[in-house]
Design a protein around this motif. Structure first.
Motif, mmCIF file in Angstrom:
data_model
loop_
_atom_site.group_PDB
_atom_site.id
_atom_site.type_symbol
_atom_site.label_atom_id
_atom_site.label_comp_id
_atom_site.label_asym_id
_atom_site.label_seq_id
_atom_site.Cartn_x
_atom_site.Cartn_y
_atom_site.Cartn_z
ATOM 1 N N TYR A 1 3.081 17.484 0.518
ATOM 2 C CA TYR A 1 3.979 16.283 0.114
ATOM 3 C C TYR A 1 5.051 16.685 -0.447
ATOM 4 O O TYR A 1 6.218 16.316 -0.061
ATOM 5 N N MET A 2 5.014 17.843 -1.194
ATOM 6 C CA MET A 2 6.402 18.339 -1.957
ATOM 7 C C MET A 2 7.367 18.820 -0.803
ATOM 8 O O MET A 2 8.565 18.711 -0.907
ATOM 9 N N LYS A 3 6.604 19.420 0.283
ATOM 10 C CA LYS A 3 7.583 19.967 1.252
ATOM 11 C C LYS A 3 8.307 18.940 1.973
ATOM 12 O O LYS A 3 9.452 18.962 2.383
ATOM 13 N N ALA A 4 7.371 17.961 2.294
ATOM 14 C CA ALA A 4 8.098 16.697 2.985
ATOM 15 C C ALA A 4 9.163 16.040 2.140
ATOM 16 O O ALA A 4 10.033 15.273 2.937
ATOM 17 N N CYS A 5 9.302 16.355 0.671
ATOM 18 C CA CYS A 5 10.311 15.618 -0.016
ATOM 19 C C CYS A 5 11.630 16.266 -0.181
ATOM 20 O O CYS A 5 12.427 16.166 -0.645
ATOM 21 N N THR A 6 11.381 17.704 0.500
ATOM 22 C CA THR A 6 12.605 18.410 0.263
ATOM 23 C C THR A 6 13.450 18.646 1.583
ATOM 24 O O THR A 6 12.907 17.902 2.820
ATOM 25 N N TRP B 1 0.733 -1.291 -0.131
ATOM 26 C CA TRP B 1 0.055 -0.064 -0.186
ATOM 27 C C TRP B 1 0.959 1.199 0.016
ATOM 28 O O TRP B 1 2.055 1.329 0.697
ATOM 29 N N GLN B 2 0.624 2.423 -0.807
ATOM 30 C CA GLN B 2 1.239 3.336 -0.798
ATOM 31 C C GLN B 2 0.102 4.570 -1.043
ATOM 32 O O GLN B 2 -0.713 4.180 -1.911
ATOM 33 N N HIS B 3 0.455 5.939 -0.749
ATOM 34 C CA HIS B 3 -0.252 7.054 -1.216
ATOM 35 C C HIS B 3 -0.070 7.239 -2.550
ATOM 36 O O HIS B 3 0.979 6.970 -2.992
ATOM 37 N N VAL B 4 -1.182 7.641 -3.349
ATOM 38 C CA VAL B 4 -0.987 7.966 -4.602
ATOM 39 C C VAL B 4 0.113 8.897 -5.200
ATOM 40 O O VAL B 4 0.815 8.586 -6.344
ATOM 41 N N LEU B 5 0.539 9.816 -4.467
ATOM 42 C CA LEU B 5 1.308 10.656 -4.661
ATOM 43 C C LEU B 5 2.834 9.776 -4.726
ATOM 44 O O LEU B 5 3.705 10.585 -4.944
ATOM 45 N N GLU B 6 3.052 9.069 -4.097
ATOM 46 C CA GLU B 6 4.403 8.232 -3.849
ATOM 47 C C GLU B 6 4.848 7.926 -5.258
ATOM 48 O O GLU B 6 6.047 8.208 -5.774
ATOM 49 N N PRO B 7 3.977 7.233 -5.991
ATOM 50 C CA PRO B 7 4.553 6.400 -7.309
ATOM 51 C C PRO B 7 4.566 7.669 -8.142
ATOM 52 O O PRO B 7 5.296 7.661 -9.248
ATOM 53 N N LEU B 8 3.431 8.439 -7.863
ATOM 54 C CA LEU B 8 3.569 9.507 -9.178
ATOM 55 C C LEU B 8 4.824 10.558 -8.793
ATOM 56 O O LEU B 8 5.380 10.900 -10.164
ATOM 57 N N SER B 9 5.421 10.508 -7.849
ATOM 58 C CA SER B 9 6.606 11.232 -7.795
ATOM 59 C C SER B 9 7.628 10.495 -8.336
ATOM 60 O O SER B 9 8.646 11.069 -8.961
#
Length: 348
Positions: A343-348, A223-231
């Motif tokens: 989510y983008m903030k969490a990735c930086t 399971w993963q949030h949709v934004l994870e694979p999209l990134s």
């Protein structure tokens, strides 16, 4: 500023991708069937992109729309995505998932202006041995059910075109296109109202008050949030557009192996977030076609070569998903853009 041709933009996953691309400043043209759920995440977003309603298996229309747009990059997400539906409609499933992909590749090949293609398939493209094993990109492809098999066919087709027409050894001499494929696990997130999926089933149960019947509570999924694979897809696209030939291959995008959970785990945590408002019946015996009970992906390649890995743990993934629905159901707010930004903030 890139011209992005996105198939499947009206679906759950595709609509999140369309919104993210729009927020990033891309010029997006979507090509897909009309939304098939009410509500529809795509319609709620009210995007300012060019949207064409068409069948991916309509070779003439698809080719014409791509030729008019002349994209820099293609993200191919249009698909018949449901296992049980594929048992009932195998011809449609193969027609969409295999022939639709073939039409797309041919249109891109003839167009010549496309710099990058990312074909999104699924973790179910692997020959699943139902063992405690996380599948790697080089493992054998296969598929018990028509859906899984059709996606394995799409992967084989991708590899063939990558060898025959978009060979990296001929890059910038005979062609200028780099082709990759992406395989991800079971994605969840706000705005999904599809049939035969666990999160929409939970939400429908909450709204209508009916008992939530769980067929296979002990089935294990990445399971993963949709934004994870999209990134991950966006990251591949970035490198392909830079002319990085080494990234024109197959990629797994899944959660860390210590974040693999059962269906019952999602139901129990979701019910907790929903103030224990659900009436749940686990392990309901039903006549049903075969579905995988155990499936895991190994995302090591993406971690090592793309510096990509999941940012959200299981609890954060489920909470983010149900918070979207609660905002929509209780306050009529669509918080997709806010969640993308966070989510983008969490990735930086």
């Amino acid at each position: 500023g890139k011209k992005v041709f996105l198939t499947g933009h009206t679906g759950f996953k595709g609509s999140w991708m369309a919104k993210w691309l729009q927020d990033l400043g891309a010029e997006v043209k979507g090509y897909a069937l009309a939304p098939d759920t009410t509500p529809s995440h795509f319609e709620l977003l009210d995007l300012s992109i060019e949207s064409v309603i068409g069948d991916i298996a309509d070779e003439k229309k698809l080719t014409e729309e791509m030729a008019k747009f002349k994209p820099d990059i293609i993200f191919h997400m249009a698909a018949q995505p449901l296992v049980r539906y594929s048992y009932q409609n195998p011809v449609e499933t193969y027609r969409t998932n295999v022939m639709g992909t073939l039409h797309l590749f041919e249109a891109a090949r003839k167009l010549g202006s496309v710099k990058a293609i990312v074909n999104i398939t699924t973790d179910k493209c692997y020959k699943n041995l139902e063992k405690q094993y996380a599948y790697k990109e080089e493992d054998e492809l296969g598929g018990y059910d028509p859906y899984s098999s059709s996606k394995a066919c799409s992967e084989i087709l991708t590899d063939s075109y990558r060898n025959s027409y978009f060979n990296i050894n001929d890059y910038q001499s005979k062609h200028e296109t780099l082709l990759a494929s992406a395989r991800s696990g079971n994605v969840i997130g706000g705005g999904d109202w599809s049939l035969d999926r666990i999160i929409p089933d939970i939400i429908r149960s909450k709204v209508d008050g009916n008992t939530l019947e769980i067929r296979s509570p002990d089935a294990v999924r990445p399971w993963q949030h949709v934004l994870e694979p999209l990134s991950g897809y966006l990251t591949i696209g970035y490198y392909l557009l830079q002319g990085e030939k080494g990234f024109a291959s197959a990629w797994n995008f899944g959660p860390a192996l210590d974040q693999i959970f059962k269906v019952r785990d999602i139901v129990e945590l979701g019910n907790e977030i929903l103030a224990n408002s659900l009436n749940v019946q686990m392990g309901v015996p039903t006549e049903q076609p075969h579905e995988a009970g155990l499936l895991m992906l190994d995302p090591t390649k993406a971690k090592e070569k793309l510096q990509w890995e999941s940012k959200l743990n299981f609890k954060e993934t489920v909470e983010m998903t149900f918070n979207w629905y609660l905002e929509y159901l209780e306050n009529n707010r669509v918080i997709t853009s806010e969640q993308i930004t966070n989510y983008m903030k969490a990735c930086t």
